[in-house]
Write a protein that holds these residues in place. Structure first.
Motif, short mmCIF file in Angstrom:
data_model
loop_
_atom_site.label_atom_id
_atom_site.label_comp_id
_atom_site.label_asym_id
_atom_site.label_seq_id
_atom_site.Cartn_x
_atom_site.Cartn_y
_atom_site.Cartn_z
N PRO A 39 0.92 -1.08 -0.03
CA PRO A 39 -0.04 -0.07 -0.07
C PRO A 39 0.82 1.33 0.02
O PRO A 39 1.78 1.36 0.93
N GLY A 40 0.50 2.24 -0.88
CA GLY A 40 1.21 3.54 -0.98
C GLY A 40 2.36 3.40 -1.74
O GLY A 40 3.13 4.68 -1.80
N LYS A 41 3.06 2.25 -2.36
CA LYS A 41 4.11 2.11 -3.01
C LYS A 41 3.77 1.77 -4.34
O LYS A 41 2.64 1.13 -4.85
N GLU A 42 4.87 1.89 -5.41
CA GLU A 42 4.50 1.44 -6.73
C GLU A 42 4.95 0.11 -6.83
O GLU A 42 5.69 -0.41 -5.88
N ARG A 43 4.32 -0.40 -7.94
CA ARG A 43 4.81 -1.75 -8.20
C ARG A 43 6.25 -2.01 -8.24
O ARG A 43 6.98 -1.37 -9.14
N GLU A 44 6.90 -2.94 -7.61
CA GLU A 44 8.08 -3.23 -7.42
C GLU A 44 8.64 -4.49 -8.30
O GLU A 44 7.98 -5.53 -8.25
N PHE A 45 9.50 -4.38 -9.18
CA PHE A 45 10.02 -5.44 -9.89
C PHE A 45 10.73 -6.39 -9.10
O PHE A 45 11.60 -6.07 -7.96
N VAL A 46 10.51 -7.84 -8.98
CA VAL A 46 10.97 -8.78 -8.25
C VAL A 46 11.95 -9.64 -9.22
O VAL A 46 13.16 -9.72 -8.85
N GLY A 47 11.65 -10.08 -10.22
CA GLY A 47 12.42 -10.92 -11.34
C GLY A 47 11.57 -11.37 -12.52
O GLY A 47 10.61 -10.95 -12.35
N ALA A 48 12.26 -11.56 -13.47
CA ALA A 48 11.82 -12.01 -14.86
C ALA A 48 12.69 -13.06 -15.37
O ALA A 48 13.87 -13.01 -15.20
N THR A 49 11.99 -13.42 -16.38
CA THR A 49 12.92 -14.48 -17.14
C THR A 49 12.41 -14.35 -18.64
O THR A 49 11.45 -13.91 -18.96
#
Length: 121
Positions: A39-49
């Motif tokens: 809540p209150g934060k932008e969507r954050e990158f975790v990981g991708a492939t």
């Protein structure tokens, strides 16, 4: 369509595996990844492939992404309270060629509904 599952309430240090199921497609030859949001934060990158696999510094060494036909997984080990959030899986038919593109949520066309992870003692 994508559907994420596997979230839950765990204690610090525990492990959890999230799943993302794709309808009518596979995860081969696409770019797919995980993002999280609190809540209150932008969507954050975790990981991708895709063409390569990339992780954020916050999860590198603890989280692992894998794919199997129409399923994508996020194995999360050594969970911390800061890992709490709603986790979204995402995919795009394009092949990204830079870590920057992998990490940008706006580059992904398909999104799952999110699954909540809470890490608390």
């Amino acid at each position: 369509q994508l559907q994420a599952s596997g979230g839950g309430l765990v204690q610090p240090g525990d492990s959890l595996r999230l799943s993302c199921a794709a309808s009518g497609r596979t995860f081969s030859r696409v770019t797919a990844g995980w993002f999280r949001q609190t809540p209150g934060k932008e969507r954050e990158f975790v990981g991708a492939t895709g063409r390569g696999t990339y992780y954020s510094d916050a999860v590198k060494g603890r989280f692992t992404i894998s794919t199997d036909n129409n399923k994508m997984y996020l194995q999360m080990n050594g969970l911390k309270p800061d890992d709490t959030g709603i986790y979204y899986c995402a995919a795009d038919d394009r092949t990204f060629n830079s870590r920057y593109l992998f990490s940008q949520s706006k580059q992904y066309y398909y999104w799952g509904q999110g699954t909540e992870v809470t890490v608390s003692s």
